[in-house]
Design a protein around this motif. Structure first.
Motif, PDB file in Angstrom:
ATOM      1  N   CYS A  59       0.841  -1.190   0.000  1.00 49.23           N
ATOM      2  CA  CYS A  59       0.000   0.000   0.000  1.00 49.23           C
ATOM      3  C   CYS A  59       0.880   1.245   0.000  1.00 49.23           C
ATOM      4  N   GLU A  75      -1.312   5.086   3.345  1.00 46.08           N
ATOM      5  CA  GLU A  75      -2.562   4.386   3.052  1.00 46.08           C
ATOM      6  C   GLU A  75      -2.715   3.214   4.012  1.00 46.08           C
ATOM      7  N   ARG A  86      -3.656  10.402  -1.461  1.00 50.33           N
ATOM      8  CA  ARG A  86      -2.322   9.784  -1.387  1.00 50.33           C
ATOM      9  C   ARG A  86      -1.653   9.703  -2.753  1.00 50.33           C
ATOM     10  N   GLN A  90      -7.222   6.051  -1.310  1.00 48.77           N
ATOM     11  CA  GLN A  90      -7.600   7.449  -1.174  1.00 48.77           C
ATOM     12  C   GLN A  90      -6.841   8.325  -2.170  1.00 48.77           C
ATOM     13  N   CYS A 131      -3.722   1.981  -3.786  1.00 46.52           N
ATOM     14  CA  CYS A 131      -4.018   3.318  -3.262  1.00 46.52           C
ATOM     15  C   CYS A 131      -5.535   3.495  -3.244  1.00 46.52           C
TER      16      CYS A 131
END
Length: 278
Positions: free
Chosen positions: A103, A107, A160, A157, A155
């Motif tokens: 990630c 995240e 980010r 969001q 990812c």
């Protein structure tokens, strides 16, 4: 358990699994998916069409305020236990290379990446799952130590995305291509190509960087000129007139000196418009 079809995923299967999550009942949830696997349902179908589908509904309930954060966390933990139980039953022999799943730094939503890792593992890849929020420098160090064929970068969001761009750049500098996945890369992965990802995984059923399966999409072709713009990204644009070396656009044979090339300034824009890292 009601709602589970004997020959596969029936119309009530997701509802039955959601009931387990609603009650935070790990044992019933594990029994449900074990029954599906025993009935011959593929690992990818169980994880994508049941677990991931149910988690989307859990996220919707949290987003609308019908579930509290605590309730959502309890349900997600049940799904994490279920994914681990499914992973323990995967007996596929690795034959298609080695991938690392991680990630983006910052995240913390790691369940989707874990689901992808187990689907890819079941398809015959050797998978190393690094978990949530992996710092870029530590990821690159691990790549140098292990030499995988690709990185599967998750990812969730969009906030980010800048960090994702830096991680993709670092992986590429280490000679390892990146397959991007998750809503953080925009609708249909539209920002994945802009930050240099080799491909975008539309679903968890994407089976690896070199297999060319359904679910993996190559980013749009980028011209050589676009590649030159990427290489000078971040350098300061010269002042009007080309700075101390004379006019910027002067060419050999027209008064300029050979070897003086104009350096273009960094292209403007936001994610989806040419420079998602800025």
């Amino acid at each position: 358990m009601s709602g589970t079809a004997t020959g596969g995923i029936g119309p009530g299967t997701v509802e039955a699994y959601l009931d387990c999550l609603d009650r935070a009942d790990q044992a019933d949830a594990v029994d449900l998916v074990a029954g599906l696997l025993d009935a011959g349902v593929p690992v990818a179908d169980v994880l994508v069409d049941v677990v991931a589908e149910a988690q989307r509904e859990i996220g919707r309930r949290w987003l609308t305020g019908s579930w509290s954060v605590a309730r959502e966390h309890a349900a997600t933990h049940v799904s994490e236990v279920v994914v681990g139980a499914v992973a323990a039953r995967v007996t596929a022999v690795p034959r298609r290379g080695h991938v690392v799943t991680a990630c983006v730094e910052g995240e913390w939503h790691a369940l989707a990446a874990r689901i992808v890792a187990e689907v890819v593992r079941a398809a015959g890849w050797r998978v190393t799952f690094l978990g949530a929020s992996v710092p870029a420098r530590h990821l690159v160090s691990y790549l140098h130590q292990t030499g995988p064929d690709a990185v599967l970068l998750s990812c969730v969001q969009p906030t980010r995305l800048i960090r994702a761009a830096r991680m993709v750049e670092s992986c590429r500098a280490a000679g390892v291509p990146v397959v991007a996945g998750g809503p953080g890369f925009g609708p249909d992965g539209r920002w994945a190509a802009g930050i240099g990802a080799a491909a975008w995984g539309a679903t968890a059923r994407g089976r690896g960087p070199a297999a060319g399966p359904a679910g993996l999409h190559r980013p749009p072709h980028r011209s050589r000129r676009a590649g030159r713009r990427r290489r000078v990204r971040g350098r300061a644009a010269p002042p009007p007139g080309g700075g101390p070396r004379g006019p910027a656009r002067r060419r050999p044979g027209r008064g300029g000196r050979r070897g003086h090339r104009h350096r273009r300034g960094p292209p403007g824009g936001r994610p989806g418009g040419g420079d998602p890292g800025r």
